[in-house]
Design a protein around this motif. Structure first.
Motif, mmCIF file in Angstrom:
data_model
loop_
_atom_site.group_PDB
_atom_site.id
_atom_site.type_symbol
_atom_site.label_atom_id
_atom_site.label_comp_id
_atom_site.label_asym_id
_atom_site.label_seq_id
_atom_site.Cartn_x
_atom_site.Cartn_y
_atom_site.Cartn_z
ATOM 1 N N ILE A 180 0.870 -1.168 0.000
ATOM 2 C CA ILE A 180 0.000 0.000 0.000
ATOM 3 C C ILE A 180 0.910 1.221 0.000
ATOM 4 C CG2 ILE A 180 -0.256 -0.093 2.545
ATOM 5 C CD1 ILE A 180 -3.059 1.185 2.101
ATOM 6 N N GLU A 181 0.723 2.061 -1.002
ATOM 7 C CA GLU A 181 1.565 3.249 -1.166
ATOM 8 C C GLU A 181 1.022 4.397 -0.302
ATOM 9 O OE1 GLU A 181 4.186 2.927 -3.137
ATOM 10 O OE2 GLU A 181 3.649 1.036 -4.130
ATOM 11 N N ALA A 182 1.817 5.434 -0.187
ATOM 12 C CA ALA A 182 1.497 6.532 0.723
ATOM 13 C C ALA A 182 0.143 7.169 0.429
ATOM 14 C CB ALA A 182 2.604 7.584 0.665
ATOM 15 N N ALA A 183 -0.148 7.446 -0.841
ATOM 16 C CA ALA A 183 -1.387 8.154 -1.179
ATOM 17 C C ALA A 183 -2.613 7.351 -0.775
ATOM 18 C CB ALA A 183 -1.424 8.467 -2.672
ATOM 19 N N ARG A 184 -2.610 6.060 -1.060
ATOM 20 C CA ARG A 184 -3.757 5.237 -0.672
ATOM 21 C C ARG A 184 -3.812 5.072 0.839
ATOM 22 N NH1 ARG A 184 -5.281 -1.120 -1.619
ATOM 23 N NH2 ARG A 184 -7.481 -0.901 -1.042
ATOM 24 N N ALA A 185 -2.656 4.950 1.477
ATOM 25 C CA ALA A 185 -2.628 4.822 2.934
ATOM 26 C C ALA A 185 -3.314 6.014 3.597
ATOM 27 C CB ALA A 185 -1.188 4.696 3.429
ATOM 28 N N GLU A 186 -3.124 7.193 3.019
ATOM 29 C CA GLU A 186 -3.805 8.377 3.563
ATOM 30 C C GLU A 186 -5.304 8.300 3.294
ATOM 31 O OE1 GLU A 186 -3.197 13.219 3.621
ATOM 32 O OE2 GLU A 186 -2.699 12.125 1.789
ATOM 33 N N ARG A 187 -5.700 7.830 2.113
ATOM 34 C CA ARG A 187 -7.130 7.758 1.776
ATOM 35 C C ARG A 187 -7.887 6.824 2.703
ATOM 36 N NH1 ARG A 187 -5.426 7.174 -3.567
ATOM 37 N NH2 ARG A 187 -6.165 5.009 -3.623
ATOM 38 N N VAL A 188 -7.278 5.712 3.080
ATOM 39 C CA VAL A 188 -7.986 4.726 3.909
ATOM 40 C C VAL A 188 -7.792 4.972 5.400
ATOM 41 C CG1 VAL A 188 -7.876 2.989 2.092
ATOM 42 C CG2 VAL A 188 -6.094 3.018 3.868
ATOM 43 N N GLY A 189 -7.083 6.048 5.755
ATOM 44 C CA GLY A 189 -6.924 6.393 7.156
ATOM 45 C C GLY A 189 -5.803 5.674 7.869
ATOM 46 N N LEU A 190 -4.915 5.045 7.120
ATOM 47 C CA LEU A 190 -3.797 4.348 7.741
ATOM 48 C C LEU A 190 -2.741 5.326 8.247
ATOM 49 C CD1 LEU A 190 -2.457 1.669 8.445
ATOM 50 C CD2 LEU A 190 -1.591 1.540 6.103
ATOM 51 N N VAL A 191 -2.585 6.454 7.558
ATOM 52 C CA VAL A 191 -1.655 7.500 7.989
ATOM 53 C C VAL A 191 -2.410 8.821 8.075
ATOM 54 C CG1 VAL A 191 0.321 6.328 6.948
ATOM 55 C CG2 VAL A 191 -0.873 8.106 5.651
ATOM 56 N N SER A 192 -1.910 9.725 8.909
ATOM 57 C CA SER A 192 -2.585 11.005 9.106
ATOM 58 C C SER A 192 -2.374 11.970 7.941
ATOM 59 C CB SER A 192 -2.096 11.656 10.403
ATOM 60 O OG SER A 192 -2.476 10.891 11.523
ATOM 61 N N GLU A 193 -1.165 11.942 7.368
ATOM 62 C CA GLU A 193 -0.884 12.803 6.229
ATOM 63 C C GLU A 193 0.337 12.288 5.496
ATOM 64 O OE1 GLU A 193 0.848 16.789 6.950
ATOM 65 O OE2 GLU A 193 0.615 16.349 9.087
ATOM 66 N N VAL A 194 0.505 12.786 4.273
ATOM 67 C CA VAL A 194 1.650 12.435 3.440
ATOM 68 C C VAL A 194 2.390 13.716 3.083
ATOM 69 C CG1 VAL A 194 2.422 11.408 1.263
ATOM 70 C CG2 VAL A 194 0.465 10.418 2.490
#
Length: 273
Positions: A180-194
């Motif tokens: 899972i790449e950074a942009a999708r990780a942000e979309r699904v709520g896995l990370v707070s921001e990129v």
């Protein structure tokens, strides 16, 4: 332990900047790094001088997972595949690794992970066990265990991931091992921001500043209650913990200082009492 070989600890007041420091191996977790991560997070439980931990990796990666080259040289494929070893020995080695994420959740400090490059397998687990995740644009995360003949359910991933992104996305990532790449990780709520990789420390600054303006006890109890509420059996159970925390905090001098600072529109000066 006091002198770490694979961890770099930089103290900035109540904040520990912890860097996994095996850049030539993409910060893969060898036996030394496993032992030092476990020791560090275990020691935080009673260390109230540290309020926030920022976890990151040196070089081109956050953490590429377990060091399979080291384990291959030792005669075993990985922690869960101790060829020729007894089940007891294999389980002891496996638990020495999974103990890290349990200590991360048990310690009262807020943990912020700054993720860039690969965060695979055990590195993915470290990111998931953190409280807040900020990703660099190069971040790539996966449950790598299933790509080497193991189950993807390892080092707490099966616990943390579905709670963060839901069971459908978790099943996709765990059953395929795909990144899972950074942009999708942000979309699904896995990370707070990129943010750009070089801006990760700068991006962490507002989170740190805002948490430092909370009372020490309030921040510790928030992490504890949030952990328990995720698994609470009922609304009543969660509220019972919340009520207990508020009464504890309300009896401190820091709560009085917090209200006074708010009314005077200034930064609070907490004494942790």
């Amino acid at each position: 332990m006091t002198d770490y070989q694979t961890l770099k600890i930089e103290k900035d007041g109540a904040v520990d900047w912890v860097t996994m420091n095996r850049p030539d191996a993409l910060n893969a977790m060898n036996a030394t790094l496993v032992a030092e991560l476990s020791d560090y997070f275990g020691g935080l439980y009673t260390d109230h001088s540290v309020r926030i931990v920022v976890l990151r990796g040196a070089g081109r990666a956050f953490c590429a997972g377990l060091d399979l080259k080291e384990r291959s040289n030792e005669g075993g494929g990985n922690a869960a595949d101790e060829s020729g070893a007894s089940p007891q020995a294999g389980l002891a080695k496996q638990r020495s690794i999974s103990e890290i994420v349990m200590r991360m959740r048990r310690c009262p400090q807020a943990i912020v992970s700054l993720i860039h490059g690969p965060a695979c397998g055990g590195g993915f687990a470290l990111a998931l066990a953190s409280d807040i995740r900020i990703a660099g644009t190069s971040a790539r995360m996966n449950a790598a265990f299933i790509r080497i003949g193991l189950s993807a359910c390892d080092i707490g991933v099966s616990y943390f991931l579905p709670r963060l992104v839901g069971t459908s996305v978790a099943a996709e990532l765990m059953m395929t091992g795909r990144f899972i790449e950074a942009a999708r990780a942000e979309r699904v709520g896995l990370v707070s921001e990129v943010v750009p990789d070089e801006k990760l420390a700068e991006a962490a600054a507002p989170y740190i500043e805002e948490m430092l303006t909370t009372s020490p006890l309030g921040l510790r109890l928030t992490k504890e209650c949030l952990n328990m509420s995720v698994d609470a059996g009922s609304l009543e159970a969660a509220i019972a913990m919340e009520d207990r925390n508020q009464i504890l905090c309300a009896q401190t001098n820091d709560m009085k200082e917090g209200v006074t600072a708010f009314l005077q529109k200034r930064r609070p000066e907490y004494e942790n009492r």
